[in-house]
Structures are given as structure tokens and as C-alpha cells.
Design a protein around this motif. Structure first.
Motif, short mmCIF file in Angstrom:
data_model
loop_
_atom_site.label_atom_id
_atom_site.label_comp_id
_atom_site.label_asym_id
_atom_site.label_seq_id
_atom_site.Cartn_x
_atom_site.Cartn_y
_atom_site.Cartn_z
N GLU A 3 0.88 -1.18 0.00
CA GLU A 3 0.00 0.00 0.00
C GLU A 3 0.91 1.22 0.00
O GLU A 3 1.85 1.29 0.78
CB GLU A 3 -0.89 -0.01 1.24
CG GLU A 3 -2.01 0.99 1.22
CD GLU A 3 -3.08 0.71 0.19
OE1 GLU A 3 -3.67 1.68 -0.31
OE2 GLU A 3 -3.34 -0.48 -0.12
N ARG A 4 0.64 2.19 -0.88
CA ARG A 4 1.53 3.34 -1.01
C ARG A 4 0.73 4.63 -1.03
O ARG A 4 -0.32 4.70 -1.66
CB ARG A 4 2.32 3.22 -2.30
CG ARG A 4 3.23 4.40 -2.56
CD ARG A 4 4.02 4.24 -3.83
NE ARG A 4 4.86 5.40 -4.04
CZ ARG A 4 4.92 6.05 -5.19
NH1 ARG A 4 4.22 5.66 -6.23
NH2 ARG A 4 5.71 7.10 -5.31
N VAL A 5 1.23 5.62 -0.34
CA VAL A 5 0.69 6.97 -0.42
C VAL A 5 1.86 7.91 -0.68
O VAL A 5 3.01 7.61 -0.37
CB VAL A 5 -0.07 7.40 0.87
CG1 VAL A 5 -1.24 6.49 1.15
CG2 VAL A 5 0.86 7.51 2.06
N THR A 6 1.55 9.05 -1.27
CA THR A 6 2.54 10.12 -1.42
C THR A 6 1.95 11.34 -0.71
O THR A 6 0.73 11.48 -0.61
CB THR A 6 2.84 10.44 -2.89
OG1 THR A 6 1.64 10.80 -3.57
CG2 THR A 6 3.48 9.24 -3.57
N ALA A 7 2.80 12.22 -0.24
CA ALA A 7 2.31 13.37 0.50
C ALA A 7 3.18 14.59 0.25
O ALA A 7 4.39 14.48 0.08
CB ALA A 7 2.29 13.04 2.00
N VAL A 8 2.51 15.73 0.23
CA VAL A 8 3.19 17.02 0.11
C VAL A 8 2.67 17.87 1.25
O VAL A 8 1.46 17.97 1.47
CB VAL A 8 2.88 17.70 -1.24
CG1 VAL A 8 3.50 19.08 -1.31
CG2 VAL A 8 3.35 16.84 -2.40
N SER A 9 3.60 18.46 1.99
CA SER A 9 3.18 19.27 3.13
C SER A 9 3.56 20.73 2.94
O SER A 9 4.54 21.06 2.28
CB SER A 9 3.78 18.73 4.43
OG SER A 9 5.17 18.85 4.39
N GLN A 10 2.72 21.58 3.54
CA GLN A 10 2.99 23.02 3.58
C GLN A 10 2.48 23.49 4.93
O GLN A 10 1.28 23.46 5.19
CB GLN A 10 2.28 23.74 2.44
CG GLN A 10 2.58 25.22 2.41
CD GLN A 10 1.96 25.90 1.20
OE1 GLN A 10 1.24 25.31 0.42
NE2 GLN A 10 2.26 27.17 1.05
N GLY A 11 3.41 23.87 5.78
CA GLY A 11 3.01 24.21 7.14
C GLY A 11 2.47 22.97 7.83
O GLY A 11 3.02 21.88 7.70
N MET A 12 1.37 23.09 8.53
CA MET A 12 0.75 21.96 9.22
C MET A 12 -0.10 21.10 8.29
O MET A 12 -0.45 19.98 8.63
CB MET A 12 -0.14 22.46 10.37
CG MET A 12 0.64 23.01 11.52
SD MET A 12 1.51 21.70 12.37
CE MET A 12 1.81 22.46 13.93
N GLN A 13 -0.44 21.61 7.12
CA GLN A 13 -1.30 20.88 6.20
C GLN A 13 -0.51 19.85 5.38
O GLN A 13 0.59 20.14 4.90
CB GLN A 13 -1.99 21.84 5.22
CG GLN A 13 -2.95 21.13 4.29
CD GLN A 13 -3.44 22.04 3.19
OE1 GLN A 13 -2.72 22.31 2.23
NE2 GLN A 13 -4.66 22.53 3.34
N ASN A 36 -6.10 7.11 -6.59
CA ASN A 36 -6.71 8.25 -7.27
C ASN A 36 -7.43 9.20 -6.32
O ASN A 36 -8.30 9.96 -6.74
CB ASN A 36 -7.71 7.76 -8.33
CG ASN A 36 -7.02 7.00 -9.43
OD1 ASN A 36 -5.92 7.36 -9.84
ND2 ASN A 36 -7.64 5.94 -9.90
N HIS A 37 -7.08 9.16 -5.04
CA HIS A 37 -7.80 9.94 -4.04
C HIS A 37 -6.87 10.87 -3.29
O HIS A 37 -5.70 10.54 -3.05
CB HIS A 37 -8.50 9.00 -3.05
CG HIS A 37 -9.34 7.98 -3.73
ND1 HIS A 37 -10.59 8.26 -4.23
CD2 HIS A 37 -9.10 6.69 -4.04
CE1 HIS A 37 -11.09 7.17 -4.80
NE2 HIS A 37 -10.20 6.20 -4.70
N GLU A 38 -7.42 12.03 -2.92
CA GLU A 38 -6.65 12.99 -2.13
C GLU A 38 -7.30 13.14 -0.75
O GLU A 38 -8.52 13.17 -0.63
CB GLU A 38 -6.60 14.36 -2.81
CG GLU A 38 -5.74 15.35 -2.03
CD GLU A 38 -5.59 16.68 -2.73
OE1 GLU A 38 -4.58 16.88 -3.41
OE2 GLU A 38 -6.51 17.51 -2.60
N LEU A 39 -6.46 13.21 0.25
CA LEU A 39 -6.89 13.39 1.63
C LEU A 39 -6.09 14.55 2.19
O LEU A 39 -4.87 14.62 2.00
CB LEU A 39 -6.60 12.11 2.43
CG LEU A 39 -6.76 12.14 3.92
CD1 LEU A 39 -8.23 12.30 4.31
CD2 LEU A 39 -6.20 10.86 4.53
#
Length: 145
Positions: free
Chosen positions: A6-16, A23-26
Motif C-alpha cells: 500500500e503506497r501513499v505520497t504526501a506534500v506538506s505546507q506548514g501543518m497541512q 486516485n484519491h486525495e486526503l
């Protein structure tokens, strides 16, 4: 059976944090009091949401296997933790001490069968068993709606 990754990718900016899973964004964020903008659930709320979703998926799988009339489940999940841990106190663990899972199961089945569904679900739910392995006190309360 081959292992599944299972894989996710993430981009952060500040606390978000914007997370992509297939195909989903959280969006995960914190409220303004914690320095965020409250554009999404906080990480611990997201974990409890994952628990509800996972319990539902596994319960539906188990229901089919045991010929259980599962019409729906309504979850109210509450996690208790001491915030001193995440604020840096090394003597306090930074995650949940206790999680209470209240589930109302809409079904024509008996209370005994509801308990059977709950027990079999909890044994197979990856999120539930991960929390259990972390020594979180899990309190499942499944009842017929």
C-alpha cells in the motif's frame, strides 16, 4: 498469495499535508490553536477514521462469509490520549491510551450474532490489530441497532 504494498505520497505546507492514495486525495491539518488552518482532520482523527473504515470493510467481508444479514453499521469512535507525549514529554507515550468503538449494527440477526461479527472483524481488521499491537486499550461495544 503475494504481499501487497500500500503506497501513499504526501506534500506538506506548514501543518497541512495533502496525501494521495491511488486516485484519491486526503487533506490532514490541525486547527488554528495548533498552528494549522483546519482544512482537514488532524492525524489522530484520521487514524480513528481509518479504523472506522477498516472495521466496516472487514465486517462486510466477514458478514458474507458467515451469512450474516448486515444492513449497515454506525460508528462512534473515541480515542483518549495525554497530549504531553506529543508535546515532548518522554515519560508519556504520544499516541492513544484508549480507544472506544461504539457500533450500532442494523441487522435482523440476534445480539449473539452481532458479537460474533464484532469478534471476527476485530481479529482481521489491520487497523484494529495494529492499535492492539501498540498496546492501546481497545474497548469494542457493538450492539444491534
Amino acid at each position: 498469495m503475494p504481499k501487497i504494498i500500500e503506497r501513499v505520497t504526501a506534500v506538506s505546507q506548514g501543518m497541512q499535508t495533502k496525501v494521495r492514495s491511488k486516485n484519491h486525495e486526503l487533506i490532514i491539518d490541525e486547527p488554528p490553536a495548533m498552528g494549522g488552518k483546519d482544512t482537514g482532520s488532524n492525524p489522530l482523527g484520521t487514524l480513528l477514521s481509518a479504523l472506522a473504515g477498516c472495521e466496516n470493510v472487514i465486517a462486510n467481508m466477514v458478514a458474507k462469509e458467515i451469512n450474516f444479514d448486515l444492513q449497515s453499521i454506525e460508528f462512534d469512535i473515541r480515542g483518549e490520549f495525554d497530549p504531553r507525549g506529543l508535546m515532548g514529554d518522554p515519560n508519556v507515550r504520544p499516541y492513544f491510551q484508549k480507544v472506544t468503538i461504539n457500533a450500532k449494527v442494523k441487522t435482523s440477526e440476534s445480539e449473539e450474532r452481532v458479537q460474533e461479527l464484532q469478534e471476527k472483524t476485530d481479529l482481521r481488521c489491520p487497523v484494529y490489530t495494529t492499535l492492539k499491537a501498540a498496546n492501546v486499550d481497545l474497548v469494542p461495544n457493538w450492539v444491534k441497532a
